[in-house]
Write an enzyme that holds these catalytic residues in place. Sequence first.
Site, short mmCIF file in Angstrom:
data_model
loop_
_atom_site.label_atom_id
_atom_site.label_comp_id
_atom_site.label_asym_id
_atom_site.label_seq_id
_atom_site.Cartn_x
_atom_site.Cartn_y
_atom_site.Cartn_z
N HIS A 129 44.63 27.30 -75.94
CA HIS A 129 44.21 25.98 -76.40
C HIS A 129 43.20 25.42 -75.39
O HIS A 129 43.43 25.49 -74.18
CB HIS A 129 45.42 25.06 -76.51
CG HIS A 129 45.07 23.71 -77.05
ND1 HIS A 129 44.79 23.50 -78.38
CD2 HIS A 129 44.90 22.52 -76.43
CE1 HIS A 129 44.47 22.22 -78.56
NE2 HIS A 129 44.54 21.60 -77.39
N GLU B 59 56.21 23.46 -83.02
CA GLU B 59 55.42 22.25 -82.83
C GLU B 59 54.02 22.61 -82.36
O GLU B 59 53.85 23.37 -81.38
CB GLU B 59 56.11 21.36 -81.77
CG GLU B 59 55.65 19.93 -81.84
CD GLU B 59 56.37 19.05 -80.82
OE1 GLU B 59 55.86 17.96 -80.54
OE2 GLU B 59 57.42 19.47 -80.29
N GLN C 243 36.56 30.10 -68.64
CA GLN C 243 37.91 30.25 -68.08
C GLN C 243 38.89 30.82 -69.11
O GLN C 243 39.79 31.58 -68.77
CB GLN C 243 38.41 28.92 -67.53
CG GLN C 243 37.55 28.35 -66.42
CD GLN C 243 37.26 29.36 -65.33
OE1 GLN C 243 38.14 30.13 -64.93
NE2 GLN C 243 36.01 29.40 -64.88
C1 GRF Z 1 38.68 28.55 -78.37
O1 GRF Z 1 38.12 27.43 -77.73
C2 GRF Z 1 40.18 28.50 -78.32
O2 GRF Z 1 40.67 27.89 -77.18
C3 GRF Z 1 40.53 27.69 -79.53
O3 GRF Z 1 39.59 28.06 -80.50
C4 GRF Z 1 38.41 28.54 -79.87
C5 GRF Z 1 38.17 29.91 -80.41
O4 GRF Z 1 36.96 30.47 -79.95
N1 GRF Z 1 41.90 27.90 -79.91
P1 GRF Z 1 36.69 32.01 -80.18
O5 GRF Z 1 36.81 32.29 -81.68
O6 GRF Z 1 37.69 32.79 -79.40
O7 GRF Z 1 35.29 32.23 -79.70
#
Ligand code: GRF
Length: 208
Positions: A105, A139, A169
């Site tokens: 996330h 959740e 990161q």
């Molecule tokens: C990323 O920022 C991830 O944290 C979020 O959705 C985005 C997906 O990017 N859950 P990608 O498809 O991996 O380039």
Amino acid sequence: MKRIVILISGRGSNLQSILEAKLEARIAAVISNNPAARGIDIARNFGVDAVVIDHRGFPDRVSFDAALADKTDSYRPDLLVLAGFMRMLSEGFVKRFGGRIMNIHPSLLPAFPGVDTHGRALREGVKIHGCTVHFVTPELDHGPIIVQAAVPVLPGDDEERLAARVLEQEHRIYPQAIRWFLDGKLGLDGNRVTVNAGRSAPEAMVCP
Ligand code: GRF
């Protein structure tokens, strides 16, 4: 060798970082709910089986999740990795794969669950932002935290610049968290994940 199924919806940059990490595991399949996801091509370029289960072909979440769960199960995964998978999963789905689903996330949870994390971070004026890998519970964007990386919010940042700093990161910490799982280094103490990785707090990364 342990088996991993990766769920995606879009760009697939985290998927790519996981594939490039050459983990000691078999990436059994990539499943996308979006037929237009760029990550599908990334998976196929790495020789990984990529399948589409379009959620728009189902009348409701429960029937989509049931089809997704059956397909996922057919690959017998030890770990399910959500890499930009933009669908909420039903409680039934999460329980079926209990303790074996990870998500990334783009915020320092529990701050900013949900969408638009970078915009909200900028509007709130936080000085530190980042990303979190966590185990999935029913959740949304909760669940035991495995690793976090923090980045500064710099003067003049817009969403794009901040997102790019965080994404860099993400690409470090997600393969790392998966590697810990594969190596049996993750434990659970109540809601706290313990990382038995031999260094002090490798699961907290502060990135200048
Ligand atoms: C990323 O920022 C991830 O944290 C979020 O959705 C985005 C997906 O990017 N859950 P990608 O498809 O991996 O380039």
